[in-house]
Design a protein around this motif. Structure first.
Motif, PDB file in Angstrom:
ATOM      1  N   ALA A  74       0.847  -1.201   0.000  1.00 27.20           N
ATOM      2  CA  ALA A  74       0.000   0.000   0.000  1.00 27.20           C
ATOM      3  C   ALA A  74       0.878   1.245   0.000  1.00 27.20           C
ATOM      4  N   ASN A  75       1.529   1.484  -1.129  1.00 28.52           N
ATOM      5  CA  ASN A  75       2.338   2.687  -1.308  1.00 28.52           C
ATOM      6  C   ASN A  75       2.173   3.159  -2.751  1.00 28.52           C
ATOM      7  N   LYS A  76       2.884   4.205  -3.123  1.00 25.58           N
ATOM      8  CA  LYS A  76       2.708   4.768  -4.461  1.00 25.58           C
ATOM      9  C   LYS A  76       3.067   3.764  -5.556  1.00 25.58           C
ATOM     10  N   ALA A  77       4.156   3.032  -5.339  1.00 30.08           N
ATOM     11  CA  ALA A  77       4.573   2.042  -6.340  1.00 30.08           C
ATOM     12  C   ALA A  77       3.534   0.933  -6.469  1.00 30.08           C
ATOM     13  N   GLY A  78       3.018   0.479  -5.320  1.00 28.66           N
ATOM     14  CA  GLY A  78       2.005  -0.570  -5.346  1.00 28.66           C
ATOM     15  C   GLY A  78       0.730  -0.110  -6.017  1.00 28.66           C
ATOM     16  N   LEU A  79       0.349   1.145  -5.760  1.00 27.47           N
ATOM     17  CA  LEU A  79      -0.864   1.693  -6.364  1.00 27.47           C
ATOM     18  C   LEU A  79      -0.700   1.809  -7.883  1.00 27.47           C
ATOM     19  N   LYS A  80       0.476   2.231  -8.303  1.00 25.54           N
ATOM     20  CA  LYS A  80       0.743   2.346  -9.737  1.00 25.54           C
ATOM     21  C   LYS A  80       0.678   0.976 -10.409  1.00 25.54           C
ATOM     22  N   GLN A  81       1.251  -0.033  -9.734  1.00 21.24           N
ATOM     23  CA  GLN A  81       1.256  -1.384 -10.289  1.00 21.24           C
ATOM     24  C   GLN A  81      -0.153  -1.966 -10.355  1.00 21.24           C
ATOM     25  N   ILE A  82      -0.934  -1.773  -9.298  1.00 20.10           N
ATOM     26  CA  ILE A  82      -2.267  -2.377  -9.277  1.00 20.10           C
ATOM     27  C   ILE A  82      -3.201  -1.677 -10.264  1.00 20.10           C
ATOM     28  N   GLU A  83      -2.947  -0.401 -10.530  1.00 15.23           N
ATOM     29  CA  GLU A  83      -3.758   0.294 -11.540  1.00 15.23           C
ATOM     30  C   GLU A  83      -3.504  -0.311 -12.923  1.00 15.23           C
ATOM     31  N   LYS A  84      -2.238  -0.605 -13.210  1.00 16.45           N
ATOM     32  CA  LYS A  84      -1.906  -1.253 -14.484  1.00 16.45           C
ATOM     33  C   LYS A  84      -2.538  -2.642 -14.560  1.00 16.45           C
ATOM     34  N   THR A  85      -2.429  -3.376 -13.455  1.00 20.52           N
ATOM     35  CA  THR A  85      -2.983  -4.734 -13.422  1.00 20.52           C
ATOM     36  C   THR A  85      -4.490  -4.710 -13.631  1.00 20.52           C
ATOM     37  N   ALA A  86      -5.154  -3.736 -13.023  1.00 23.56           N
ATOM     38  CA  ALA A  86      -6.611  -3.629 -13.152  1.00 23.56           C
ATOM     39  C   ALA A  86      -7.020  -3.438 -14.609  1.00 23.56           C
ATOM     40  N   LYS A  87      -6.264  -2.644 -15.335  1.00 24.75           N
ATOM     41  CA  LYS A  87      -6.582  -2.408 -16.744  1.00 24.75           C
ATOM     42  C   LYS A  87      -6.404  -3.690 -17.565  1.00 24.75           C
ATOM     43  N   VAL A  88      -5.366  -4.465 -17.213  1.00 21.53           N
ATOM     44  CA  VAL A  88      -5.145  -5.742 -17.904  1.00 21.53           C
ATOM     45  C   VAL A  88      -6.291  -6.705 -17.606  1.00 21.53           C
ATOM     46  N   VAL A  89      -6.678  -6.777 -16.331  1.00 21.84           N
ATOM     47  CA  VAL A  89      -7.773  -7.665 -15.934  1.00 21.84           C
ATOM     48  C   VAL A  89      -9.063  -7.264 -16.636  1.00 21.84           C
ATOM     49  N   ALA A  90      -9.340  -5.970 -16.672  1.00 21.66           N
ATOM     50  CA  ALA A  90     -10.561  -5.488 -17.323  1.00 21.66           C
ATOM     51  C   ALA A  90     -10.581  -5.869 -18.804  1.00 21.66           C
ATOM     52  N   ALA A  91      -9.425  -5.727 -19.450  1.00 19.37           N
ATOM     53  CA  ALA A  91      -9.342  -6.077 -20.873  1.00 19.37           C
ATOM     54  C   ALA A  91      -9.579  -7.570 -21.079  1.00 19.37           C
ATOM     55  N   ARG A  92      -9.006  -8.372 -20.203  1.00 18.23           N
ATOM     56  CA  ARG A  92      -9.181  -9.825 -20.333  1.00 18.23           C
ATOM     57  C   ARG A  92     -10.620 -10.243 -20.053  1.00 18.23           C
ATOM     58  N   LEU A  93     -11.269  -9.545 -19.147  1.00 18.46           N
ATOM     59  CA  LEU A  93     -12.673  -9.850 -18.877  1.00 18.46           C
ATOM     60  C   LEU A  93     -13.524  -9.546 -20.107  1.00 18.46           C
ATOM     61  N   ILE A  94     -13.224  -8.441 -20.768  1.00 23.06           N
ATOM     62  CA  ILE A  94     -13.966  -8.072 -21.980  1.00 23.06           C
ATOM     63  C   ILE A  94     -13.709  -9.093 -23.094  1.00 23.06           C
ATOM     64  N   GLU A  95     -12.444  -9.529 -23.204  1.00 21.91           N
ATOM     65  CA  GLU A  95     -12.065 -10.486 -24.257  1.00 21.91           C
ATOM     66  C   GLU A  95     -12.408 -11.923 -23.891  1.00 21.91           C
ATOM     67  N   ASN A  96     -12.889 -12.112 -22.660  1.00 23.00           N
ATOM     68  CA  ASN A  96     -13.218 -13.449 -22.156  1.00 23.00           C
ATOM     69  C   ASN A  96     -11.979 -14.351 -22.107  1.00 23.00           C
ATOM     70  N   THR A  97     -10.831 -13.754 -21.763  1.00 18.68           N
ATOM     71  CA  THR A  97      -9.584 -14.523 -21.657  1.00 18.68           C
ATOM     72  C   THR A  97      -9.022 -14.501 -20.235  1.00 18.68           C
ATOM     73  N   PHE A  98      -9.798 -14.007 -19.288  1.00 17.52           N
ATOM     74  CA  PHE A  98      -9.325 -13.959 -17.901  1.00 17.52           C
ATOM     75  C   PHE A  98      -9.137 -15.375 -17.363  1.00 17.52           C
ATOM     76  N   SER A  99      -8.018 -15.600 -16.689  1.00 19.92           N
ATOM     77  CA  SER A  99      -7.741 -16.911 -16.095  1.00 19.92           C
ATOM     78  C   SER A  99      -7.248 -16.730 -14.666  1.00 19.92           C
ATOM     79  N   TRP A 100      -7.858 -17.469 -13.746  1.00 19.57           N
ATOM     80  CA  TRP A 100      -7.437 -17.404 -12.349  1.00 19.57           C
ATOM     81  C   TRP A 100      -6.028 -17.950 -12.153  1.00 19.57           C
ATOM     82  N   GLN A 101      -5.565 -18.767 -13.092  1.00 21.72           N
ATOM     83  CA  GLN A 101      -4.223 -19.343 -12.963  1.00 21.72           C
ATOM     84  C   GLN A 101      -3.149 -18.267 -12.874  1.00 21.72           C
ATOM     85  N   ASP A 102      -3.437 -17.098 -13.452  1.00 22.33           N
ATOM     86  CA  ASP A 102      -2.462 -16.012 -13.418  1.00 22.33           C
ATOM     87  C   ASP A 102      -2.404 -15.317 -12.062  1.00 22.33           C
TER      88      ASP A 102
END
Length: 396
Positions: A74-102
């Motif tokens: 929970a710091n600036k670096a972590g927030l920056k990283q999780i924001e990027k991750t969220a965008k990737v997750v959102a894209a995969r959800l839209i593309e129906n390619t999200f996998s819990w294995q990741d």
């Protein structure tokens, strides 16, 4: 005077974290973009929450609110990283390619944090040993790891260090191609790196088996195996009675190098007519019984008198590989014109010649029928053709 308690506002203020304000702004942007995800702070860790597909072990069939346990700081670096991750997750959800294995299991953290190859191999090593616990002997597992995995993982790390721009799949292919084509080392390298890639859920565009080349059982097919007469004559070149026994037992029973030292010879020494021996569980392929082919070699090589060389067989201080290497060393010392394994191959061909069922031969050799048939295809085919010709002539 009645006891007073801090107000809810004071308690909330005390619980606030320096990252909460910028976190709230990120969540507002997510909401405006209709990302369908939200960052939540739990103590000093950041995670994602949203409507996600059921986890692999969930009985549910439809998506529902769940947390992705990223556990980023929970710091600036972590927030920056999780924001990027969220965008990737959102894209995969839209593309129906999200996998819990990741995001779950032992390799998830490696992917999220961009761990180096050394860390990924370390996690794979733990998995390798844990997955074999209770199935294979610890000594056998250790030997396999040290001989069949470590050399190629070291090579992989060296190549990755030399070429920092390589992705892991690129480094894997480069490692494979650095080994000699059409060689056993190439095959072992492919097997080790394929296992690593599979464990890390890395998709390789080309299966590594495509790089195996022509090495394999064709080598057995093409090599010239010693004749029975040559085996008997060569025995006389060995002057040490203990190593004579090793040679004779391998020739008569088709044993692997190390199996000579991990077998029960009680039936043999008791004078039993069948003279069978038991290869013990500690060996490469576990317990199996073996009969002599030909039986007369038991007496020709004086095998009922067990005379094993003094060799360290304590698997807490040595390995099956090292024990086997001692046998090869003695073959070179006595200038035997063929390898120890040629005695094993000759035994297998001998059983084919006398018509022993392939399933029985395979069991006595400690490998599968598929491996047996593939390795000795040439001789099995000739046997079957000969039998067919004889049957046809008998009807004529």
């Amino acid at each position: 005077m009645p006891e007073t308690f801090p107000s809810a506002e004071i308690a909330t203020e005390t619980a606030k974290h320096p990252i909460d304000a910028p976190l709230a702004k990120v969540n507002q942007r997510f909401k405006a973009a209709k990302l369908g995800l939200k960052i939540e702070r739990r103590g000093d860790k950041l995670n994602l929450r949203g409507t996600l597909p059921p986890r692999p072990d969930s009985p549910k069939l439809k998506a529902y609110q769940q947390r992705i346990p990223l556990s980023l700081p929970a710091n600036k670096a972590g927030l920056k990283q999780i924001e990027k991750t969220a965008k990737v997750v959102a894209a995969r959800l839209i593309e129906n390619t999200f996998s819990w294995q990741d995001y779950l299991g032992p390799t998830a953290g490696l992917k999220r944090t961009g761990a180096d190859i050394g860390a990924q191999i370390a996690v794979f090593k733990n998995h390798f040993f844990e997955s074999r616990a209770g199935i294979a002997k610890p000594s056998s597992t250790r030997t396999t790891w040290e001989k069949a995995y470590v050399p190629y993982f070291n090579k992989l790390q060296a190549i990755a260090a030399q070429h920092p721009s390589y992705s892991l799949p690129e480094a894997i292919y480069a490692t494979v191609q650095s080994t000699k084509a059409n060689s056993r080392s190439r095959q072992i390298c492919c097997t080790a790196l394929e296992a690593l890639a599979s464990f890390l859920n890395i998709s390789l565009p080309i299966e590594l088996k495509a790089y195996w080349g022509s090495y394999g059982n064709s080598k057995t097919q093409l090599r010239r195996l010693p004749t029975d007469d040559e085996i008997l004559q060569t025995y006389e070149k060995i002057k040490n009675p203990a190593w004579q026994f090793v040679y004779g037992i391998m020739a008569t029973y088709g044993l692997r190098n190390h199996e000579v030292f991990y077998s029960d010879y009680s039936m043999l020494t008791s004078g039993d007519d069948e003279a069978a021996i038991e290869v013990l569980e500690a060996t490469k392929t576990g317990q199996h019984d073996v009969w002599p082919f030909p039986l007369e070699w038991v007496d020709a090589f004086n095998l009922r008198e067990v005379r094993l060389p003094k060799v360290n067989t304590d698997l807490s201080t040595t390995t099956l590989q090292l024990v086997g290497q001692l046998v090869s060393k003695q073959f070179r010392r006595y200038e035997i014109p063929f390898s120890p394994y040629d005695l094993r191959h000759a035994w297998a061909v001998r059983t084919i010649g006398v018509g022993l069922p392939d399933t029985v031969s395979a069991r006595m050799m400690g490998h599968s029928v598929a491996v047996h048939n593939r390795t000795y295809h040439r001789w099995i085919t000739r046997r079957d053709q000969s039998a067919a010709v004889k049957a046809a002539l008998a009807k004529a």
